[in-house]
Scaffold this active site. Structure first.
Site, mmCIF file in Angstrom:
data_model
loop_
_atom_site.group_PDB
_atom_site.id
_atom_site.type_symbol
_atom_site.label_atom_id
_atom_site.label_comp_id
_atom_site.label_asym_id
_atom_site.label_seq_id
_atom_site.Cartn_x
_atom_site.Cartn_y
_atom_site.Cartn_z
ATOM 1 N N CYS A 247 -4.206 -10.740 -6.963
ATOM 2 C CA CYS A 247 -5.444 -11.211 -6.334
ATOM 3 C C CYS A 247 -5.168 -12.035 -5.084
ATOM 4 O O CYS A 247 -6.057 -12.269 -4.285
ATOM 5 C CB CYS A 247 -6.308 -11.982 -7.319
ATOM 6 S SG CYS A 247 -5.426 -13.201 -8.258
ATOM 7 N N HIS B 63 11.374 -12.976 1.817
ATOM 8 C CA HIS B 63 9.955 -13.058 1.484
ATOM 9 C C HIS B 63 9.729 -12.724 0.003
ATOM 10 O O HIS B 63 9.079 -13.478 -0.718
ATOM 11 C CB HIS B 63 9.156 -12.113 2.379
ATOM 12 C CG HIS B 63 7.689 -12.139 2.110
ATOM 13 N ND1 HIS B 63 6.887 -13.176 2.517
ATOM 14 C CD2 HIS B 63 6.887 -11.287 1.418
ATOM 15 C CE1 HIS B 63 5.646 -12.946 2.108
ATOM 16 N NE2 HIS B 63 5.619 -11.812 1.438
#
Lengths: 272, 447
Positions: free
Chosen positions: B60, B107
């Site tokens: 989300c 990342h």
């Protein structure tokens, strides 16, 4: 002589402001110490005036302001020491320091006219001043509530969020001080009413002006009405939280207007 | 030998994505690969000829695609982001980030460690990364680089969890919300909490609140049985979906965490429900994406509405306190990125090393063949010995150069070394071209 408490009150206000912005515990303790010193010096002055005049310095608006400041300082100090919550001090001491300029500029003690030599008068004045001090605290609590409420609502958690107690705590405090203030205001108005009613007929224009048409008395009754509404609304229709906070802030503005401008310039009944 | 362009592994690996750091919740709601299953997204992307190493991570708070492809890979993936969600590329492009090579690894490792999460240190993300990898792997979209990349990411996640205090204390969205609840209600002990939704996020939030000893927890969800299961775990009680408005009317805190595409709490619906409460404050925490609560519900006077983005403010506050743990976690990430990078760089030199070995082996075989007439008179043991000696000789000769080549860290140096070795030993262009699939990688990989 009034310069010493004024200086202390002013320094205390500055220290509370510094504590509020920097959140340094040492500055906080210094602020409390300065306020305590200011109240002590102020107590000494009131004591001296009492000895000089032979009665408590409660006659006239200036004396009333001085007594009000003293009561407010004591009440706030009591709350601070019992709750360990200093955040409200910045507003309380600012108000105190500002109001204390009045007795500092005009330190003369008015002589007490014969008609005021009644225990009812003393009860009236003390109850009213205590009520005003409570409402002043409610005002401060209300303003901080609205500030915190606005921050949380706007989702910009920052300055007040980090410094103030929870909304719930502020709301409960507000409810309590308004209740205490309302009880004292009721006693004060009742004592004043009874005292005025049992006054012997006299030529004193002030005694003749005692009536609902006098601005000072009228506004006092209006503020009683507003606080009564605040209390009833809180219990009956759930006006707590922000509405109660705004109401107590607004009502204190009425009190303050009545206390200073009306007290000095408009009333014909209370200009002793 | 395949026809892929000669780009080294260092830059062939890349990540394209958007997250709560770059895109507002309104956009994140629209970019969701999990809708329809991320396997479908994988298939759809693979059809664009981008190779067979693809992982789609869609939560989300982020949507990211990790891939190994040629120089136009990021562009293809960027366009895929837009096309797949039927959004104009122009609207997306400013929110998309591209990370290449070691930066992509850096990342992903930060993501897996929870360092890039909305609530830093929250543990759910590692599970989500694992699930994303599993989906890709099950569908055959992972290979050497992605396998290594994601397993390293899991290692980072585990190490950060066990070696730092980051995962303790403020670990989730719900924890951040509790600080806010305290600012509104003071003590939480007397409060009634209603949880709408019975998924993982709802459970985690409930567990945090249970730890705060709230008075009562009520759970409601579209399926009563899962609400009941959660109720059991939280010592709360479940109510059917139809009783949700009544539960909200009695609540102090409402947490919504359903997967519903439509809002479950609307302003018009709440006005009637809230009337009997008078001005009692209601704190609504909407941790669902797409949002479960209409944004204008927050305009109601007694309602404090916070969605997942809003909680970031509190998170930042918590961050300060945990800066030491953060530094340690970042150090772990750096350490693992360094390991992964050297592995990745070693892969670039592998074709050269393989070609070199093949060259030496060919020379050895040629020499043995040339000497065959002379050797044929030897007894079998002696012949075996000759085989062995020549093989060992080559091994020994190549040991130092192989080690040296594999330890090269700098990208430009790798290319320079590869070029030098190719020229010195006259290796064929084709055999040493980076990107060529090495014939016997397994024998070279020591890990």
């Amino acid at each position: 002589m009034h310069v010493i408490p004024l200086l202390f009150y002013g320094c205390a206000a500055g220290a509370y402001l510094a504590h509020f912005s920097r959140r340094d515990a040492a500055i906080g303790r210094l602020a409390t110490g300065l306020l305590a010193a200011a109240i002590l010096a102020h107590t000494f002055i009131i004591g001296m005036q009492t000895v000089q005049a032979g009665h408590a310095p409660l006659v006239g608006t200036t004396a009333a302001v001085s007594a009000f400041v003293w009561l407010l300082g004591l009440a706030y100090l009591y709350i601070e020491l019992t709750t360990d919550e200093r955040a409200m001090g910045v507003l309380v001491t600012a108000l105190i320091a500002a109001l204390y300029v009045i007795p500092a500029v005009d330190p003369t003690v008015s002589p007490r006219p014969a008609i005021l030599q009644s225990p009812l008068f003393t009860i009236h004045v003390l109850a009213m001043l205590f009520a005003y001090a409570s409402f002043a605290l409610a005002f401060v609590v209300g303003v901080t509530y609205v500030a915190l409420f606005t921050e949380i609502k706007a989702k910009h958690l920052g300055f007040f969020y980090a410094r103030l107690p929870s909304l719930q705590v502020l709301d409960v405090m507000n409810g309590r001080v308004v209740t205490i203030g309302w009880v004292l205001l009721t006693i004060g108005i009742a004592a004043g009413g009874i005292w005025a009613a049992q006054l012997p007929p006299s030529s004193d224009p002030r005694a003749q002006a005692m009536g609902i048409q006098d601005p000072k008395i009228m506004v006092a009754l209006v503020s009683w009405g507003v606080y009564t509404f605040a209390l009833v609304a809180r219990r009956a229709i759930g006006w707590n939280g922000r509405r109660a906070a705004l109401l107590s802030a607004l009502a204190f503005v009425i009190i303050l207007l009545n206390f200073v401008p009306v007290g000095y310039f408009l009333t014909k009944s209370h200009n002793f | 030998v395949d026809a892929e362009p000669a780009v080294n592994a260092m830059t062939r690996l890349f990540a394209v994505g958007l997250s709560h750091r770059t895109a507002p919740v309104e956009l994140r709601e629209l970019v969701d690969f999990s809708r329809g299953g991320s396997a479908m997204a994988l298939t759809s992307l693979a059809e664009r000829g981008i190779g067979r190493e693809l992982v789609v991570l869609s939560t989300c708070n982020r949507a990211e695609i990790y891939a190994v492809a040629g120089p136009d890979g990021p562009d293809i993936v960027g366009r895929f982001f837009a096309d797949y969600h039927q959004l104009p590329l122009a609207r997306l492009s400013e929110h998309l980030y591209v990370r290449r090579g070691p930066e992509a690894a850096h990342h992903l490792f930060r993501v897996a460690a929870g360092l890039d999460s909305l609530v830093v240190g929250e543990p759910q993300i590692l599970g989500q990364v694992k699930a994303a990898y599993a989906t890709a792997s099950d569908n055959g979209y992972t290979s050497a680089i992605t396998n290594r990349l994601f397993h390293s990411a899991f290692t980072v996640g585990k190490r950060v969890r066990s070696e730092t205090g980051l995962a303790e204390g403020a670990v989730s969205v719900s924890y951040a919300a509790i600080a806010l609840a305290r600012k509104i209600f003071g003590a939480l002990q007397g409060l009634h909490v209603v949880i709408i939704g019975a998924g993982g996020m709802a459970k985690l939030t409930g567990l945090h609140l249970k730890g705060q000893e709230v008075r009562q927890i009520t759970i409601t969800g579209r399926t009563l049985s899962s609400a009941e299961r959660l109720a059991q775990a939280l010592d709360g009680h479940a109510v059917p979906w139809s009783e949700m408005p009544g539960a909200v009317a009695r609540a102090d805190i409402v947490i919504t965490a359903t997967g519903s595409p439509e809002p479950v709490l609307t302003r018009s619906g709440l006005i009637d429900v809230l009337r009997p409460r008078r001005q009692r404050p209601l704190f609504i925490i909407d941790i669902a994406v797409p949002r479960d609560v209409e944004p204008n519900v927050g305009d109601l006077e007694q309602v404090f509405l916070y969605n997942i983005d809003d909680l970031q403010g509190i998170v930042k506050e918590n961050l300060g306190r945990r800066s030491v743990e953060l530094e340690r976690a970042e150090a772990i990430v750096q350490e693992e990125v360094a390991k992964f990078t050297s592995w990745l760089q070693a892969r670039d030199i592998i074709p050269t090393v393989v070609a070199l070995r093949e060259q030496f082996e060919a020379i050895r075989q040629a020499e043995l063949a040339r000497l065959e007439p002379k050797l044929s008179g030897l007894p079998p043991e002696a012949r075996t010995r000759v085989e062995e000696i020549t093989r060992l000789l080559i091994e020994k000769l190549l040991l130092a150069p192989t080690e040296q080549l594999k330890s090269v860290r700098d990208e430009a140096m790798v290319a320079a070394y590869a070029d030098a070795v190719r020229q010195l030993f006259k290796l064929s262009e084709d055999a040493s071209a980076p990107g060529r699939k090495p014939a016997n990688v397994a024998t070279l990989r020591r890990e």
